[in-house]
Design a protein around this motif. Structure first.
Motif, PDB file in Angstrom:
ATOM      1  N   ARG A  87      39.680  39.797  46.180  1.00 38.59           N
ATOM      2  CA  ARG A  87      39.157  38.567  46.765  1.00 38.59           C
ATOM      3  C   ARG A  87      38.278  37.836  45.768  1.00 38.59           C
ATOM      4  NH1 ARG A  87      36.108  40.370  51.310  1.00 38.59           N
ATOM      5  NH2 ARG A  87      37.616  41.859  52.044  1.00 38.59           N
ATOM      6  N   LYS A  88      37.544  38.601  44.946  1.00 39.53           N
ATOM      7  CA  LYS A  88      36.698  37.977  43.936  1.00 39.53           C
ATOM      8  C   LYS A  88      37.552  37.133  43.012  1.00 39.53           C
ATOM      9  CE  LYS A  88      32.860  39.965  45.145  1.00 39.53           C
ATOM     10  NZ  LYS A  88      31.919  39.161  45.889  1.00 39.53           N
ATOM     11  N   VAL A  89      38.692  37.698  42.633  1.00 38.36           N
ATOM     12  CA  VAL A  89      39.568  36.992  41.703  1.00 38.36           C
ATOM     13  C   VAL A  89      40.125  35.731  42.368  1.00 38.36           C
ATOM     14  CG1 VAL A  89      41.686  37.180  40.365  1.00 38.36           C
ATOM     15  CG2 VAL A  89      40.119  39.104  40.488  1.00 38.36           C
ATOM     16  N   ALA A  90      40.455  35.817  43.631  1.00 35.65           N
ATOM     17  CA  ALA A  90      41.008  34.662  44.345  1.00 35.65           C
ATOM     18  C   ALA A  90      39.976  33.538  44.418  1.00 35.65           C
ATOM     19  CB  ALA A  90      41.439  35.075  45.754  1.00 35.65           C
ATOM     20  N   SER A  91      38.731  33.913  44.667  1.00 39.43           N
ATOM     21  CA  SER A  91      37.674  32.909  44.751  1.00 39.43           C
ATOM     22  C   SER A  91      37.468  32.249  43.391  1.00 39.43           C
ATOM     23  CB  SER A  91      36.394  33.586  45.250  1.00 39.43           C
ATOM     24  OG  SER A  91      35.273  32.858  44.866  1.00 39.43           O
ATOM     25  N   LEU A  92      37.660  33.021  42.348  1.00 40.86           N
ATOM     26  CA  LEU A  92      37.526  32.490  40.999  1.00 40.86           C
ATOM     27  C   LEU A  92      38.599  31.437  40.729  1.00 40.86           C
ATOM     28  CD1 LEU A  92      36.392  32.491  38.129  1.00 40.86           C
ATOM     29  CD2 LEU A  92      37.821  34.433  37.640  1.00 40.86           C
ATOM     30  N   ARG A  93      39.796  31.666  41.260  1.00 36.03           N
ATOM     31  CA  ARG A  93      40.871  30.707  41.036  1.00 36.03           C
ATOM     32  C   ARG A  93      40.518  29.344  41.608  1.00 36.03           C
ATOM     33  NH1 ARG A  93      45.057  32.933  38.736  1.00 36.03           N
ATOM     34  NH2 ARG A  93      45.517  35.137  39.021  1.00 36.03           N
ATOM     35  N   VAL A 117      41.282  36.125  33.523  1.00 36.16           N
ATOM     36  CA  VAL A 117      41.376  36.546  34.917  1.00 36.16           C
ATOM     37  C   VAL A 117      42.587  37.451  35.113  1.00 36.16           C
ATOM     38  CG1 VAL A 117      41.936  35.740  37.232  1.00 36.16           C
ATOM     39  CG2 VAL A 117      40.094  34.660  35.969  1.00 36.16           C
ATOM     40  N   ALA A 118      43.714  37.086  34.495  1.00 37.72           N
ATOM     41  CA  ALA A 118      44.915  37.916  34.627  1.00 37.72           C
ATOM     42  C   ALA A 118      44.663  39.325  34.095  1.00 37.72           C
ATOM     43  CB  ALA A 118      46.082  37.265  33.892  1.00 37.72           C
ATOM     44  N   ALA A 119      43.929  39.406  32.978  1.00 40.91           N
ATOM     45  CA  ALA A 119      43.602  40.715  32.402  1.00 40.91           C
ATOM     46  C   ALA A 119      42.738  41.520  33.364  1.00 40.91           C
ATOM     47  CB  ALA A 119      42.888  40.539  31.069  1.00 40.91           C
ATOM     48  N   GLU A 120      41.727  40.872  33.955  1.00 39.14           N
ATOM     49  CA  GLU A 120      40.853  41.571  34.897  1.00 39.14           C
ATOM     50  C   GLU A 120      41.615  42.007  36.136  1.00 39.14           C
ATOM     51  OE1 GLU A 120      37.735  42.750  34.641  1.00 39.14           O
ATOM     52  OE2 GLU A 120      37.951  42.075  32.573  1.00 39.14           O
ATOM     53  N   GLN A 121      42.549  41.165  36.556  1.00 35.45           N
ATOM     54  CA  GLN A 121      43.348  41.473  37.736  1.00 35.45           C
ATOM     55  C   GLN A 121      44.179  42.728  37.499  1.00 35.45           C
ATOM     56  OE1 GLN A 121      45.589  38.073  39.085  1.00 35.45           O
ATOM     57  NE2 GLN A 121      44.996  38.593  41.161  1.00 35.45           N
ATOM     58  N   GLN A 122      44.724  42.826  36.303  1.00 36.52           N
ATOM     59  CA  GLN A 122      45.517  44.000  35.960  1.00 36.52           C
ATOM     60  C   GLN A 122      44.646  45.254  35.977  1.00 36.52           C
ATOM     61  OE1 GLN A 122      47.480  43.883  32.111  1.00 36.52           O
ATOM     62  NE2 GLN A 122      49.420  44.318  33.097  1.00 36.52           N
ATOM     63  N   GLN A 132      30.179  37.392  34.887  1.00 38.07           N
ATOM     64  CA  GLN A 132      29.798  37.584  36.281  1.00 38.07           C
ATOM     65  C   GLN A 132      30.948  38.187  37.095  1.00 38.07           C
ATOM     66  OE1 GLN A 132      27.843  34.271  38.048  1.00 38.07           O
ATOM     67  NE2 GLN A 132      26.309  34.152  36.442  1.00 38.07           N
ATOM     68  N   VAL A 133      32.166  37.762  36.795  1.00 40.66           N
ATOM     69  CA  VAL A 133      33.320  38.328  37.482  1.00 40.66           C
ATOM     70  C   VAL A 133      33.409  39.824  37.228  1.00 40.66           C
ATOM     71  CG1 VAL A 133      35.845  38.443  37.449  1.00 40.66           C
ATOM     72  CG2 VAL A 133      34.716  36.247  37.609  1.00 40.66           C
ATOM     73  N   LYS A 134      33.232  40.207  35.949  1.00 39.93           N
ATOM     74  CA  LYS A 134      33.326  41.626  35.609  1.00 39.93           C
ATOM     75  C   LYS A 134      32.265  42.434  36.349  1.00 39.93           C
ATOM     76  CE  LYS A 134      35.300  40.974  31.045  1.00 39.93           C
ATOM     77  NZ  LYS A 134      35.061  41.040  29.598  1.00 39.93           N
ATOM     78  N   VAL A 135      31.064  41.886  36.420  1.00 36.97           N
ATOM     79  CA  VAL A 135      29.983  42.578  37.124  1.00 36.97           C
ATOM     80  C   VAL A 135      30.344  42.743  38.596  1.00 36.97           C
ATOM     81  CG1 VAL A 135      27.626  42.323  37.980  1.00 36.97           C
ATOM     82  CG2 VAL A 135      28.107  41.956  35.567  1.00 36.97           C
ATOM     83  N   GLN A 136      30.832  41.668  39.205  1.00 32.88           N
ATOM     84  CA  GLN A 136      31.157  41.735  40.623  1.00 32.88           C
ATOM     85  C   GLN A 136      32.294  42.713  40.895  1.00 32.88           C
ATOM     86  OE1 GLN A 136      31.764  37.676  41.828  1.00 32.88           O
ATOM     87  NE2 GLN A 136      29.586  37.277  42.026  1.00 32.88           N
ATOM     88  N   ILE A 137      33.282  42.734  40.024  1.00 30.94           N
ATOM     89  CA  ILE A 137      34.376  43.685  40.192  1.00 30.94           C
ATOM     90  C   ILE A 137      33.855  45.108  40.030  1.00 30.94           C
ATOM     91  CG2 ILE A 137      36.509  44.547  39.148  1.00 30.94           C
ATOM     92  CD1 ILE A 137      37.349  41.692  38.645  1.00 30.94           C
TER      93      ILE A 137
END
Lengths: 98, 123
Positions: free
Chosen positions: A7-13, A31-36, B25-30
């Protein structure tokens, strides 16, 4: 449970709509890298659900080699099972269509 | 809301967003979400391994499958018994379980990573 980080990734989009083009492309890559990575982690959690019960009797001072081998094998056998089911299911569906 | 969703991910008042800051921030939240999930699952598994019949407190709870059911575990009592392998008290069991859970997590993570690499090499 895995939905949380997804959901975090979706909100980022949604946020990305506010960026310029170059920034957006860059961010999309990251983002794609983090999603993987998040998908990998979610899958590990899932393996733990199954394999901990199968492989760990009583938690001791360390994991012995039998337990470690059991855990590794558990991952491999689960993936083999997934592949076997996928391929057989494809056959079933194909036969059903004739 | 000022800045909309941008304020979640490092947007300043002017609305300019920095990808680097956003990703940090994304990395931290994840990572936080992952830690929460790890704790939730670990708690579940270790509760099952360490607490059989729930007692009035953590020290007074029996462990699953222990002989002499109905006897409460009392701190210090294990020392007076001659058992060579006296089972640890629930709190010690939980601590060991947590460590083993994380060890197991690492083992599984490595195994999965190896398998993925093997599959990629075969494609």
């Amino acid at each position: 449970m895995r939905k949380h980080s997804c959901r975090k990734v979706a909100s980022l989009r949604r946020t990305m709509a506010e960026l310029g083009e170059a920034d957006e492309a860059e961010l999309q890559r990251l983002v794609a890298a983090e999603q993987q990575k998040a998908q990998f982690t979610a899958q590990v959690h899932h393996f733990m659900e199954l394999c901990w019960d199968k492989c760990v009797e009583k938690p001791g001072n360390r994991l012995d080699s039998r337990t470690e081998n059991c855990l590794s094998s558990c991952v491999d056998r689960f993936i083999d099972t997934t592949l076997a089911i996928t391929s057989r299911f494809a056959q079933i569906v194909q036969k059903g269509g004739q | 809301m000022e800045g909309g969703f941008g304020s979640d991910f490092g947007g300043s008042g002017s609305g300019k967003l920095d990808p680097g800051l956003i990703m940090e921030q994304v990395k931290v939240q994840i990572a936080v979400a992952n830690a929460q999930e790890l704790l939730q699952r670990m708690t579940d598994k270790c509760f099952r391994k360490c607490i059989g019949k729930p007692g009035g407190s953590l020290d007074n709870s029996e462990q699953p499958g222990r002989p002499g059911a109905g006897v409460r575990a009392v701190p210090g009592a294990a020392k007076s018994r001659a058992e060579p392998c006296a089972p640890p008290l629930p709190q010690k069991c939980i601590a060991m379980c947590m460590d083993r859970y994380m060890d197991a997590w690492n083992t599984v993570s490595r195994a999965y990573n190896s398998r993925l690499q093997r599959e990629r090499a075969n494609m």
